[in-house]
Design a protein around this motif. Sequence first.
Motif, PDB file in Angstrom:
ATOM      1  N   VAL A  91     -72.939 -10.320  11.208  1.00 14.00           N
ATOM      2  CA  VAL A  91     -73.099 -11.677  11.729  1.00 14.00           C
ATOM      3  C   VAL A  91     -74.563 -12.088  11.621  1.00 14.00           C
ATOM      4  CG1 VAL A  91     -72.945 -13.122  13.799  1.00 14.00           C
ATOM      5  CG2 VAL A  91     -71.146 -11.452  13.307  1.00 14.00           C
ATOM      6  N   VAL A  92     -74.776 -13.307  11.134  1.00 11.34           N
ATOM      7  CA  VAL A  92     -76.131 -13.855  11.060  1.00 11.34           C
ATOM      8  C   VAL A  92     -76.307 -14.766  12.272  1.00 11.34           C
ATOM      9  CG1 VAL A  92     -77.736 -15.256   9.715  1.00 11.34           C
ATOM     10  CG2 VAL A  92     -76.092 -13.770   8.557  1.00 11.34           C
ATOM     11  N   TRP A  93     -77.088 -14.300  13.230  1.00 10.78           N
ATOM     12  CA  TRP A  93     -77.285 -15.045  14.467  1.00 10.78           C
ATOM     13  C   TRP A  93     -78.335 -16.122  14.242  1.00 10.78           C
ATOM     14  CZ3 TRP A  93     -73.693 -14.163  17.920  1.00 10.78           C
ATOM     15  CH2 TRP A  93     -73.036 -12.941  17.906  1.00 10.78           C
ATOM     16  N   PRO A  94     -78.137 -17.327  14.831  1.00 10.81           N
ATOM     17  CA  PRO A  94     -79.124 -18.397  14.653  1.00 10.81           C
ATOM     18  C   PRO A  94     -80.410 -18.097  15.420  1.00 10.81           C
ATOM     19  CG  PRO A  94     -77.427 -19.069  16.192  1.00 10.81           C
ATOM     20  CD  PRO A  94     -76.997 -17.748  15.638  1.00 10.81           C
ATOM     21  N   THR A  95     -81.494 -18.653  14.915  1.00 14.99           N
ATOM     22  CA  THR A  95     -82.766 -18.488  15.604  1.00 14.99           C
ATOM     23  C   THR A  95     -82.811 -19.441  16.799  1.00 14.99           C
ATOM     24  OG1 THR A  95     -83.847 -20.201  14.293  1.00 14.99           O
ATOM     25  CG2 THR A  95     -83.926 -17.935  13.424  1.00 14.99           C
ATOM     26  N   ARG A  96     -83.777 -19.218  17.667  1.00 11.94           N
ATOM     27  CA  ARG A  96     -83.932 -20.087  18.840  1.00 11.94           C
ATOM     28  C   ARG A  96     -84.186 -21.531  18.399  1.00 11.94           C
ATOM     29  NH1 ARG A  96     -85.324 -19.040  24.275  1.00 11.94           N
ATOM     30  NH2 ARG A  96     -85.362 -16.830  23.746  1.00 11.94           N
ATOM     31  N   ARG A 121     -68.287  -2.735  15.360  1.00 13.32           N
ATOM     32  CA  ARG A 121     -69.747  -2.688  15.274  1.00 13.32           C
ATOM     33  C   ARG A 121     -70.220  -3.031  13.861  1.00 13.32           C
ATOM     34  NH1 ARG A 121     -72.537   2.146  18.182  1.00 13.32           N
ATOM     35  NH2 ARG A 121     -74.148   0.576  18.417  1.00 13.32           N
ATOM     36  N   ALA A 122     -69.480  -2.575  12.846  1.00 10.39           N
ATOM     37  CA  ALA A 122     -69.844  -2.883  11.461  1.00 10.39           C
ATOM     38  C   ALA A 122     -69.722  -4.385  11.198  1.00 10.39           C
ATOM     39  CB  ALA A 122     -68.962  -2.099  10.493  1.00 10.39           C
ATOM     40  N   GLN A 178     -62.256   4.540  15.617  1.00  7.67           N
ATOM     41  CA  GLN A 178     -62.371   3.816  14.345  1.00  7.67           C
ATOM     42  C   GLN A 178     -62.471   2.313  14.594  1.00  7.67           C
ATOM     43  OE1 GLN A 178     -58.872   5.136  12.293  1.00  7.67           O
ATOM     44  NE2 GLN A 178     -60.044   6.502  10.946  1.00  7.67           N
ATOM     45  N   PHE A 179     -61.688   1.831  15.553  1.00  4.71           N
ATOM     46  CA  PHE A 179     -61.714   0.413  15.873  1.00  4.71           C
ATOM     47  C   PHE A 179     -63.112  -0.006  16.326  1.00  4.71           C
ATOM     48  CE2 PHE A 179     -61.341  -2.968  19.077  1.00  4.71           C
ATOM     49  CZ  PHE A 179     -60.821  -3.977  18.281  1.00  4.71           C
ATOM     50  N   ILE A 180     -63.710   0.746  17.221  1.00  2.47           N
ATOM     51  CA  ILE A 180     -65.050   0.427  17.720  1.00  2.47           C
ATOM     52  C   ILE A 180     -66.063   0.477  16.583  1.00  2.47           C
ATOM     53  CG2 ILE A 180     -66.913   1.241  19.226  1.00  2.47           C
ATOM     54  CD1 ILE A 180     -64.708   2.041  21.232  1.00  2.47           C
ATOM     55  N   GLN A 181     -65.942   1.445  15.697  1.00  2.00           N
ATOM     56  CA  GLN A 181     -66.855   1.528  14.550  1.00  2.00           C
ATOM     57  C   GLN A 181     -66.696   0.309  13.642  1.00  2.00           C
ATOM     58  OE1 GLN A 181     -65.762   5.308  12.902  1.00  2.00           O
ATOM     59  NE2 GLN A 181     -67.221   6.463  14.156  1.00  2.00           N
ATOM     60  N   GLN A 182     -65.460  -0.116  13.428  1.00  2.00           N
ATOM     61  CA  GLN A 182     -65.216  -1.285  12.584  1.00  2.00           C
ATOM     62  C   GLN A 182     -65.761  -2.558  13.230  1.00  2.00           C
ATOM     63  OE1 GLN A 182     -61.006  -1.272  11.899  1.00  2.00           O
ATOM     64  NE2 GLN A 182     -61.090   0.486  10.499  1.00  2.00           N
TER      65      GLN A 182
END
Length: 65
Positions: A20-25, A14-15, A8-12
């Motif tokens: 997360v909104v990763w910045p563009t290059r 990953r969710a 459950q921890f790993i699933q949480q």
Amino acid sequence: MARTNPLQFIQQVRAEISKVVWPTRREVFLTTVMVFIMATLTAIFFALVDLLIRGGLQGILGLFG
């Protein structure tokens, strides 16, 4: 506090990572350039302040020394 099992921890995790909104290059490049510009401007500012303080102190010590 309730404990969750490892699956459950790993699933949480990953969710949450998927949210997360990763910045563009381009964003990373621009913010890096801005950091270097601001660091340079700050260094120049403090160098000038240091010169002014040093000159002022030398002037004061020259009067009394």
